[in-house]
Motif scaffolding. Structure first.
Motif, short mmCIF file in Angstrom:
data_model
loop_
_atom_site.label_atom_id
_atom_site.label_comp_id
_atom_site.label_asym_id
_atom_site.label_seq_id
_atom_site.Cartn_x
_atom_site.Cartn_y
_atom_site.Cartn_z
N ILE A 1 44.26 39.72 48.91
CA ILE A 1 44.93 40.62 49.84
C ILE A 1 43.83 41.50 50.41
N VAL A 2 43.64 41.47 51.72
CA VAL A 2 42.53 42.22 52.32
C VAL A 2 43.07 43.49 52.95
N LYS A 3 42.52 44.63 52.53
CA LYS A 3 42.90 45.94 53.06
C LYS A 3 41.71 46.53 53.81
N LYS A 4 41.91 46.82 55.09
CA LYS A 4 40.85 47.42 55.89
C LYS A 4 40.70 48.88 55.47
N ARG A 5 39.48 49.26 55.17
CA ARG A 5 39.17 50.63 54.81
C ARG A 5 38.01 51.12 55.69
N PRO A 6 37.84 52.44 55.83
CA PRO A 6 36.73 52.92 56.65
C PRO A 6 35.39 52.34 56.16
N GLY A 7 34.76 51.53 57.01
CA GLY A 7 33.43 51.01 56.69
C GLY A 7 33.36 49.79 55.81
N TYR A 8 34.51 49.32 55.31
CA TYR A 8 34.46 48.12 54.44
C TYR A 8 35.84 47.47 54.33
N ASN A 9 35.85 46.26 53.76
CA ASN A 9 37.10 45.57 53.45
C ASN A 9 37.31 45.56 51.94
N LEU A 10 38.50 45.97 51.51
CA LEU A 10 38.86 45.94 50.10
C LEU A 10 39.68 44.66 49.87
N HIS A 11 39.20 43.82 48.94
CA HIS A 11 39.89 42.56 48.62
C HIS A 11 40.53 42.71 47.24
N ILE A 12 41.85 42.62 47.19
CA ILE A 12 42.55 42.73 45.90
C ILE A 12 43.05 41.34 45.52
N VAL A 13 42.58 40.86 44.38
CA VAL A 13 42.95 39.51 43.92
C VAL A 13 43.72 39.66 42.61
N LYS A 14 45.04 39.53 42.71
CA LYS A 14 45.90 39.72 41.53
C LYS A 14 46.10 38.38 40.81
N THR A 15 45.72 38.35 39.54
CA THR A 15 45.88 37.13 38.76
C THR A 15 45.93 37.47 37.28
N GLU A 16 46.70 36.68 36.54
CA GLU A 16 46.75 36.86 35.07
C GLU A 16 45.84 35.84 34.38
#
Length: 425
Positions: free
Chosen positions: A7-22
């Protein structure tokens, strides 16, 4: 089969990638900084992450930093410098325990965030310079790594092939940098470059594991502070082969190194990229491939013989170790295998076996958190968005005709041979 995607979230100056997995017992944080490869900055970028991981404001010695990592239930911190296409990428990676598996629910993820971001954003410094003792120590270590390439003839010969083949292209640069440039890098100059990189690099931050999306966003907003930027995007230099070149280099070596570089004219994300991957698997990528069987096993000409592709530059590189006297014969047999591929002289069984191995290799890579990051990061480099499911599906659907078609695009560019001083070439 559903494969974890980010899941890619645009943040000031960078991209935050959240990868949810068990899938993993640990949580992994990977902070990547990408910039074009240039001769002026390559050595700075090779040195910088090692200086940053040595000390921080709160942990002013390497011993204290490592001790704190041990206190965080044996967390690990690693840095890496790599080349993808004509970009140089700095990575900071941390593996930390998932607090769900701990008897006391200590806020390990928050502490991991805090420490990794301290490494990146709050180094130990002396005014507007890094601490000189740390810079000196890391320069010494980097100089040794640069010098050690000469002794590792397999790596040296690949480096030399790329230098010859990609002369005057950024890709010719070795990510480890130049020994001659190290002496010119002062703690002040390195700190100045560090600030420039933080303000200009394309930055992607991956958080992977059994995590809460909202918590990750809150932690990122608390600890990551960057300004907006317009990172430079470059297209890899793609050259047509005008004339095949042969380069013979002599050193005091017992075993010759024969490396051949081809231009594939195909990049990651191109429609025929999946066919190229399978081509490489049948040609030289695996133990059932033509190079392994015909050059190494049947003709007994090589100690090793394999090939790999550079997905973001469009190169195919053959690497082999041979007796110096077998040069001509080895080149001939390798050429023959390429011709066989172009003519479609491989079976449906070869194709099915290669598909299975390629798929297994991708899934095995994705089985490790940091491997999954590398797979997902292909999309950042290429500026595309190809889910892993789609990659596997298109690989499975690739036909023999498509592989023969992609083979026609492959052109031999440079033959490089490192041979002993006693042999007349």
């Amino acid at each position: 089969m559903a494969i974890t995607s980010d899941i890619v979230k645009k943040r000031p100056g960078y991209n935050l990638h959240i990868v949810k997995t068990e899938k993993y017992k640990t949580n992994t944080l990977v902070f990547k900084m990408k910039a074009p490869l240039t001769a002026d900055t390559v050595t700075y970028r090779a040195l910088l992450p090692y200086v940053l991981q040595s000390t921080t404001e709160t942990h002013p010695t390497s011993t204290e930093l490592r001790s704190y990592l041990a206190d965080l239930y044996g967390a690990s911190l690693d840095v890496d410098v790599a080349k993808k296409g004509e970009y140089q990428i700095i990575s900071f990676a941390m593996d930390i325990a998932n607090e769900k598996f701990l008897s006391n629910s200590a806020p390990i993820l928050a502490k991991g965030f805090e420490l990794l971001m301290e490494v990146v954003f709050h180094p130990k410094k002396d005014g507007e310079a890094f601490e000189s003792a740390t810079v000196l120590k890391e320069k010494r270590s980097l100089k040794q790594r640069i010098q050690s390439i000469y002794d590792d003839k397999m790596r040296y010969s690949t480096k030399r092939l790329v230098e010859e083949m990609c002369e005057n292209e950024p890709y010719a640069l070795e990510t480890i940098g130049f020994e001659a440039d190290l002496d010119k890098i002062t703690p002040e100059l390195l700190y100045s470059y560090y600030k420039k990189a933080l303000s200009e690099d394309e930055i992607d931050f991956y958080v992977i594991g059994d995590i809460n999306e909202n918590e990750v966003e809150e932690l990122a907003d608390k600890y990551v502070s960057l300004k907006e930027r317009n990172p430079e995007r470059i297209k890899p230099v793609q050259k047509k082969v005008e004339k095949e070149r042969e380069v013979v280099e002599k050193q005091d070596v017992k075993q010759g190194k024969l490396n051949i570089g081809y231009r594939t004219n195909v990049l990651y994300g191109d429609e025929d990229y999946y066919a190229l991957q399978l081509f490489n698997g049948i040609f030289g990528g695996f133990s059932h491939s033509k190079l392994f069987i015909n050059v190494r096993e049947k003709a007994s000409l090589a100690y090793y013989a394999s090939s790999r592709i550079e997905s973001h530059k469009g190169l195919l590189i053959v690497m082999s170790g041979i007796e110096n006297k077998n040069y001509g014969q080895a080149v001939e047999i390798i050429r023959e295998q390429m011709k066989e591929m172009k003519q479609g002289n491989f079976t449906e069984e070869d194709l099915a076996q290669t598909k299975a191995v390629v798929k297994n290799q991708i899934l095995e890579t994705a089985d490790v958190a940091r491997g999954l990051v590398e797979i997902l990061y292909h999309n950042v480099i290429s500026g595309m968005s190809i889910p892993l499911d789609e990659w596997l599906e298109k690989t499975e659907k690739t036909t023999k005709e498509e592989i023969v078609k992609v083979a026609q695009k492959i052109e031999c560019d440079t033959i490089y041979f490192l041979t002993g001083t006693e042999v007349q070439s």
